[in-house]
Design a protein around this motif. Structure first.
Motif, PDB file in Angstrom:
ATOM      1  N   MET A   1      29.577  80.104 -29.868  1.00 57.26           N
ATOM      2  CA  MET A   1      28.449  80.432 -28.896  1.00 57.26           C
ATOM      3  C   MET A   1      27.789  81.573 -29.498  1.00 57.26           C
ATOM      4  O   MET A   1      28.359  82.536 -30.197  1.00 57.26           O
ATOM      5  CB  MET A   1      29.190  80.753 -27.659  1.00 57.26           C
ATOM      6  CG  MET A   1      29.927  79.711 -26.952  1.00 57.26           C
ATOM      7  SD  MET A   1      29.008  78.200 -26.417  1.00 57.26           S
ATOM      8  CE  MET A   1      27.973  78.997 -25.345  1.00 57.26           C
TER       9      MET A   1
ATOM     10  N   SER B   1      29.459  86.888 -22.534  1.00 57.83           N
ATOM     11  CA  SER B   1      29.293  86.525 -24.000  1.00 57.83           C
ATOM     12  C   SER B   1      28.969  87.889 -24.929  1.00 57.83           C
ATOM     13  O   SER B   1      28.495  87.864 -25.932  1.00 57.83           O
ATOM     14  CB  SER B   1      28.151  85.750 -23.900  1.00 57.83           C
ATOM     15  OG  SER B   1      27.100  86.086 -23.555  1.00 57.83           O
TER      16      SER B   1
ATOM     17  N   THR C   1      38.047  78.276 -23.882  1.00 52.95           N
ATOM     18  CA  THR C   1      38.396  78.916 -25.378  1.00 52.95           C
ATOM     19  C   THR C   1      36.789  78.789 -25.994  1.00 52.95           C
ATOM     20  O   THR C   1      36.002  78.092 -25.446  1.00 52.95           O
ATOM     21  CB  THR C   1      39.228  78.371 -26.115  1.00 52.95           C
ATOM     22  OG1 THR C   1      38.763  76.826 -26.066  1.00 52.95           O
ATOM     23  CG2 THR C   1      40.568  78.156 -25.481  1.00 52.95           C
ATOM     24  N   GLY C   2      36.910  79.517 -26.982  1.00 53.55           N
ATOM     25  CA  GLY C   2      35.380  79.562 -27.628  1.00 53.55           C
ATOM     26  C   GLY C   2      35.533  80.824 -28.649  1.00 53.55           C
ATOM     27  O   GLY C   2      36.590  81.336 -28.987  1.00 53.55           O
ATOM     28  N   ASP C   3      34.317  80.931 -29.251  1.00 55.43           N
ATOM     29  CA  ASP C   3      34.101  81.899 -30.347  1.00 55.43           C
ATOM     30  C   ASP C   3      32.325  82.453 -30.167  1.00 55.43           C
ATOM     31  O   ASP C   3      31.765  81.641 -30.321  1.00 55.43           O
ATOM     32  CB  ASP C   3      34.337  81.438 -31.710  1.00 55.43           C
ATOM     33  CG  ASP C   3      34.356  82.523 -32.688  1.00 55.43           C
ATOM     34  OD1 ASP C   3      34.298  83.750 -32.373  1.00 55.43           O
ATOM     35  OD2 ASP C   3      34.833  82.062 -33.786  1.00 55.43           O
TER      36      ASP C   3
ATOM     37  N   GLN D   1      36.685  73.786 -23.775  1.00 55.18           N
ATOM     38  CA  GLN D   1      36.324  74.371 -25.199  1.00 55.18           C
ATOM     39  C   GLN D   1      34.761  74.559 -25.484  1.00 55.18           C
ATOM     40  O   GLN D   1      34.122  73.460 -25.812  1.00 55.18           O
ATOM     41  CB  GLN D   1      37.073  73.546 -26.325  1.00 55.18           C
ATOM     42  CG  GLN D   1      38.313  73.735 -26.192  1.00 55.18           C
ATOM     43  CD  GLN D   1      39.213  72.620 -27.173  1.00 55.18           C
ATOM     44  OE1 GLN D   1      38.483  71.503 -27.502  1.00 55.18           O
ATOM     45  NE2 GLN D   1      40.345  72.935 -27.710  1.00 55.18           N
ATOM     46  N   PHE D   2      34.472  75.731 -25.747  1.00 52.52           N
ATOM     47  CA  PHE D   2      33.144  75.909 -25.864  1.00 52.52           C
ATOM     48  C   PHE D   2      32.552  75.972 -27.106  1.00 52.52           C
ATOM     49  O   PHE D   2      31.225  75.695 -27.583  1.00 52.52           O
ATOM     50  CB  PHE D   2      32.656  77.542 -25.253  1.00 52.52           C
ATOM     51  CG  PHE D   2      32.580  77.671 -23.880  1.00 52.52           C
ATOM     52  CD1 PHE D   2      31.584  77.159 -23.004  1.00 52.52           C
ATOM     53  CD2 PHE D   2      33.630  78.334 -23.044  1.00 52.52           C
ATOM     54  CE1 PHE D   2      31.540  77.264 -21.726  1.00 52.52           C
ATOM     55  CE2 PHE D   2      33.519  78.299 -21.921  1.00 52.52           C
ATOM     56  CZ  PHE D   2      32.481  77.919 -21.222  1.00 52.52           C
ATOM     57  N   GLY D   3      33.439  76.219 -28.042  1.00 53.96           N
ATOM     58  CA  GLY D   3      33.131  76.109 -29.455  1.00 53.96           C
ATOM     59  C   GLY D   3      32.412  77.575 -29.878  1.00 53.96           C
ATOM     60  O   GLY D   3      32.854  78.373 -29.251  1.00 53.96           O
TER      61      GLY D   3
ATOM     62  N   SER E   1      40.264  83.187 -25.749  1.00 51.73           N
ATOM     63  CA  SER E   1      41.047  81.945 -24.606  1.00 51.73           C
ATOM     64  C   SER E   1      41.331  82.780 -23.470  1.00 51.73           C
ATOM     65  O   SER E   1      42.310  83.694 -23.424  1.00 51.73           O
ATOM     66  CB  SER E   1      42.416  81.563 -25.727  1.00 51.73           C
ATOM     67  OG  SER E   1      43.116  80.587 -24.977  1.00 51.73           O
TER      68      SER E   1
ATOM     69  N   ILE F   1      27.486  81.551 -20.938  1.00 52.66           N
ATOM     70  CA  ILE F   1      28.959  80.995 -21.221  1.00 52.66           C
ATOM     71  C   ILE F   1      29.392  80.598 -19.810  1.00 52.66           C
ATOM     72  O   ILE F   1      30.168  81.414 -19.170  1.00 52.66           O
ATOM     73  CB  ILE F   1      29.836  81.808 -22.106  1.00 52.66           C
ATOM     74  CG1 ILE F   1      28.898  82.043 -23.381  1.00 52.66           C
ATOM     75  CG2 ILE F   1      31.098  80.976 -22.331  1.00 52.66           C
ATOM     76  CD1 ILE F   1      30.012  83.005 -24.348  1.00 52.66           C
TER      77      ILE F   1
END
Length: 131
Positions: free
Chosen positions: A44, A99, A126-128, A40-42, A106, A50
């Motif tokens: 970004m 990115s 996963t990330g945002d 999980q990148f959280g 996901s 990434i």
């Protein structure tokens, strides 16, 4: 009569032990184990690097070969090493995400390997990505 009873109990015990045996323990071969199949990148920042690394270990008793790593879309790039992994040894799978695409994501990567039963394994990122 005692001998006959002992014989019958021995046969029942033999079948009970056989019924509880795990199929995976009866057949040797490579076994792919992933330390943590989810990264999980959280949050970004857009344009940032990434990427992450997944550690894959061969917990079997024969060499493991990763033939392919296939991402669920073109925005995700996995890099797998096709060199055979000896029993007890590990390798890394590097995964990068584009990115420049904004919003939550996901993505899954399917690992194809020389599994005795033809199965595959998945890893997930996963990330945002925010502007």
């Amino acid at each position: 009569m005692k001998l006959q009873t002992s014989f019958i109990l021995s046969i029942l015990l033999f079948f009970a032990i056989g019924a509880n045996a795990q199929p995976g323990n009866l057949v040797g071969g490579p076994q792919l184990t992933i330390e943590n199949p989810l990264h999980q990148f959280g949050l970004m920042k857009q344009g940032s690097d990434i990427s992450c690394v997944f550690v894959v270990k061969n917990t079997g008793d024969q060499p493991l070969t990763i033939s392919q790593c296939r991402a669920s879309c073109g925005c995700t790039t996995p890099k797998c090493d096709p060199t055979p992994i000896a029993p007890g040894e590990s390798t890394e799978i590097k995964v990068s995400y584009d990115s420049n695409r904004l919003g939550p994501f996901s993505k899954s990567i399917t690992i194809f390997w020389n599994s005795p039963d033809g199965s595959t394994n998945d890893i997930v990122i996963t990330g945002d990505v925010q502007p």
